[in-house]
Design a protein around this motif. Structure first.
Motif, PDB file in Angstrom:
ATOM      1  N   VAL A 207      41.500  17.735 -38.265  1.00 13.76           N
ATOM      2  CA  VAL A 207      41.956  19.076 -38.625  1.00 13.76           C
ATOM      3  C   VAL A 207      43.217  19.010 -39.478  1.00 13.76           C
ATOM      4  N   HIS A 208      43.926  17.887 -39.426  1.00 15.86           N
ATOM      5  CA  HIS A 208      45.156  17.743 -40.201  1.00 15.86           C
ATOM      6  C   HIS A 208      44.882  17.334 -41.649  1.00 15.86           C
ATOM      7  N   ASP A 209      43.804  16.619 -41.870  1.00 20.92           N
ATOM      8  CA  ASP A 209      43.518  16.082 -43.200  1.00 20.92           C
ATOM      9  C   ASP A 209      42.015  15.846 -43.292  1.00 20.92           C
ATOM     10  N   HIS A 210      41.318  16.641 -44.098  1.00 15.23           N
ATOM     11  CA  HIS A 210      39.868  16.552 -44.164  1.00 15.23           C
ATOM     12  C   HIS A 210      39.376  15.300 -44.888  1.00 15.23           C
ATOM     13  N   ALA A 211      40.288  14.499 -45.393  1.00 15.18           N
ATOM     14  CA  ALA A 211      39.904  13.211 -45.978  1.00 15.18           C
ATOM     15  C   ALA A 211      39.941  12.097 -44.939  1.00 15.18           C
ATOM     16  N   ARG A 212      40.314  12.417 -43.688  1.00 10.68           N
ATOM     17  CA  ARG A 212      40.345  11.443 -42.606  1.00 10.68           C
ATOM     18  C   ARG A 212      39.230  11.779 -41.617  1.00 10.68           C
ATOM     19  N   TRP A 213      38.380  10.791 -41.309  1.00 12.67           N
ATOM     20  CA  TRP A 213      37.229  11.019 -40.436  1.00 12.67           C
ATOM     21  C   TRP A 213      37.212   9.999 -39.302  1.00 12.67           C
ATOM     22  N   ARG A 214      36.692  10.449 -38.157  1.00  7.67           N
ATOM     23  CA  ARG A 214      36.435   9.546 -37.040  1.00  7.67           C
ATOM     24  C   ARG A 214      34.928   9.325 -36.927  1.00  7.67           C
ATOM     25  N   LEU A 215      34.543   8.051 -36.852  1.00  9.95           N
ATOM     26  CA  LEU A 215      33.149   7.665 -36.650  1.00  9.95           C
ATOM     27  C   LEU A 215      32.996   7.176 -35.219  1.00  9.95           C
ATOM     28  N   SER A 216      32.058   7.758 -34.487  1.00  9.47           N
ATOM     29  CA  SER A 216      31.790   7.364 -33.099  1.00  9.47           C
ATOM     30  C   SER A 216      30.357   6.879 -32.992  1.00  9.47           C
TER      31      SER A 216
ATOM     32  N   ASP B  48      45.909  12.808 -33.199  1.00  9.13           N
ATOM     33  CA  ASP B  48      45.326  12.334 -34.441  1.00  9.13           C
ATOM     34  C   ASP B  48      44.516  13.409 -35.172  1.00  9.13           C
ATOM     35  N   GLY B  49      44.417  14.603 -34.575  1.00  3.72           N
ATOM     36  CA  GLY B  49      43.707  15.684 -35.237  1.00  3.72           C
ATOM     37  C   GLY B  49      42.229  15.732 -34.958  1.00  3.72           C
ATOM     38  N   PHE B  50      41.715  14.816 -34.121  1.00  3.89           N
ATOM     39  CA  PHE B  50      40.302  14.818 -33.763  1.00  3.89           C
ATOM     40  C   PHE B  50      40.117  15.462 -32.391  1.00  3.89           C
ATOM     41  N   SER B  51      38.871  15.894 -32.129  1.00  2.00           N
ATOM     42  CA  SER B  51      38.578  16.514 -30.843  1.00  2.00           C
ATOM     43  C   SER B  51      38.788  15.512 -29.713  1.00  2.00           C
ATOM     44  N   PRO B  52      39.126  15.996 -28.519  1.00  2.74           N
ATOM     45  CA  PRO B  52      39.203  15.084 -27.365  1.00  2.74           C
ATOM     46  C   PRO B  52      37.891  14.341 -27.204  1.00  2.74           C
ATOM     47  N   ILE B  53      37.966  13.065 -26.908  1.00  2.00           N
ATOM     48  CA  ILE B  53      36.763  12.249 -26.859  1.00  2.00           C
ATOM     49  C   ILE B  53      35.811  12.728 -25.765  1.00  2.00           C
ATOM     50  N   THR B  54      36.313  13.491 -24.798  1.00  2.00           N
ATOM     51  CA  THR B  54      35.446  14.004 -23.734  1.00  2.00           C
ATOM     52  C   THR B  54      34.391  14.945 -24.272  1.00  2.00           C
ATOM     53  N   THR B  55      34.568  15.478 -25.476  1.00  2.00           N
ATOM     54  CA  THR B  55      33.560  16.364 -26.044  1.00  2.00           C
ATOM     55  C   THR B  55      32.297  15.611 -26.431  1.00  2.00           C
ATOM     56  N   LEU B  56      32.345  14.278 -26.415  1.00  2.00           N
ATOM     57  CA  LEU B  56      31.123  13.514 -26.664  1.00  2.00           C
ATOM     58  C   LEU B  56      30.080  13.796 -25.588  1.00  2.00           C
ATOM     59  N   GLY B  57      30.499  14.069 -24.380  1.00  2.00           N
ATOM     60  CA  GLY B  57      29.558  14.346 -23.302  1.00  2.00           C
ATOM     61  C   GLY B  57      30.162  13.988 -21.960  1.00  2.00           C
TER      62      GLY B  57
END
Length: 352
Positions: free
Chosen positions: A183-192, A101-110
């Motif tokens: 990283v694929h589309d800067h108009a798409r964001w993930r909120l955690s 999906d172009g977002f960082s692996p969720i493991t980078t949360l901690g």
């Protein structure tokens, strides 16, 4: 990004949790200190008492965004969220993040944080994207509140929602939330967002804080074609601020050049421990200019904390950083399109 401060950083003056984002030195519309070029900023327990909606059961597609905050509020019957929504899970949920999906692996949360649920957003509603079958009613209630908070023109930019929990203490504090562009589309964001062990007011502040990043660092605010030494304004973790961007205007209006240069020299320190200690002293010296101690972490976080204080606390905001809260009320409210949503968040905060 938003975190709860570590114990050593707690003060009586702290009203909300601190914000963390490791940022490198840059300049608010000017050359960097000592003539250096600006540098890049670093970027399931079910609620049994809640009714399971037809959308949550997956019997029909999610509803689109409501036309107004009041319409959304009619689908958000209670705040604070039921206690079961924030109860810590005794076992992992088996949820997994969507791949590719172009977002960082969720493991980078901690290292000690874990996904409770991960959703994709379709037509303004939640769709499970984590391999589990249903939308949790708790998460639907939370999503309705998020919908209230986001300016209508920006709602389509949130394309994933991750709910996580667990403790991940370090010297920077415990992560409460973050946003990240694809990283694929800067108009798409993930909120955690973290929901366990987070009080209702703190959760509202965190939501508003992360929305402020979406407002100030989105594709209409930054240019992505500049390298580190080419950005003529201020280089954030999403790109080089446009000359007409809201964050750059905020910096020019509320940060003096001496203040910025003093902060930039501290921010350039390599040692995390030393830098955090010096930022602590910087806040003690200039606390009247910042709404929270960790607003001094970076200009991006100062904007986000100031916005969150204005949006959620309004007239009840403290005296520290009052000029920046007033800047939001005077200069940003209409442009942000957040007036109705923030009015509702203030009503919810009074129930917290």
């Amino acid at each position: 990004m938003r975190t709860r401060p570590p114990r050593w950083a707690l003060r009586a003056a702290v009203v909300v949790a601190l914000v963390t984002l490791t940022a490198q030195a840059g300049s608010p519309g000017h050359a960097s200190p000592d003539g250096a070029a600006p540098a890049t900023a670093a970027a399931t327990s079910a609620a049994a008492a809640l009714p399971t909606t037809s959308a949550a059961r997956g019997s029909k597609p999610p509803a689109p965004f409501a036309a107004s905050a009041d319409d959304v509020l009619s689908r958000q019957p209670s705040w604070p969220l039921p206690a079961d929504c924030s109860a810590r899970q005794s076992t992992p949920s088996r949820a997994r993040a969507p791949l590719g999906d172009g977002f960082s692996p969720i493991t980078t949360l901690g290292a000690h944080l874990r996904i409770r649920r991960a959703y994709t957003v379709y037509a303004g509603g939640l769709t499970p994207g984590d391999g589990l079958p249903d939308v949790r009613p708790c998460d639907q209630l939370l999503w309705d509140t998020i919908t209230i908070a986001v300016p209508k023109d920006l709602r389509a930019q949130i394309t994933e929602l991750v709910i996580f929990d667990g403790r991940d203490s370090n010297q920077a504090g415990e992560l409460l939330g973050e946003v990240e562009p694809s990283v694929h589309d800067h108009a798409r964001w993930r909120l955690s967002l973290r929901v366990d062990d987070t009080d209702p007011h703190e959760l509202l502040i965190t939501i508003a804080h992360e929305i402020a990043h979406l407002i100030s660092l989105g594709p209409d605010q930054v240019a992505y074609s500049y390298t580190d030494d080419e950005c003529p304004t201020y280089l954030t973790f999403t790109g080089c601020l446009n000359t007409s961007s809201m964050l750059l205007t905020f910096l020019d209006d509320t940060w003096s050049m001496p203040l910025f240069r003093e902060w930039a020299r501290i921010d350039a320190v390599d040692s995390d421990t030393t830098r955090l200690s010096r930022l602590d002293a910087f806040y003690d010296k200039h606390h009247r200019q910042f709404v929270t101690p960790y607003a001094v972490t970076s200009p991006e976080e100062d904007f986000a904390e100031s916005y969150a204080s204005w949006c959620v606390d309004g007239d009840q905001a403290g005296v520290d950083g009052a000029d920046k809260v007033q800047w939001m009320a005077d200069s940003a409210a209409v442009a942000l399109g957040s007036v109705d949503g923030c009015r509702v968040l203030r009503d919810l905060a009074r129930r917290s």
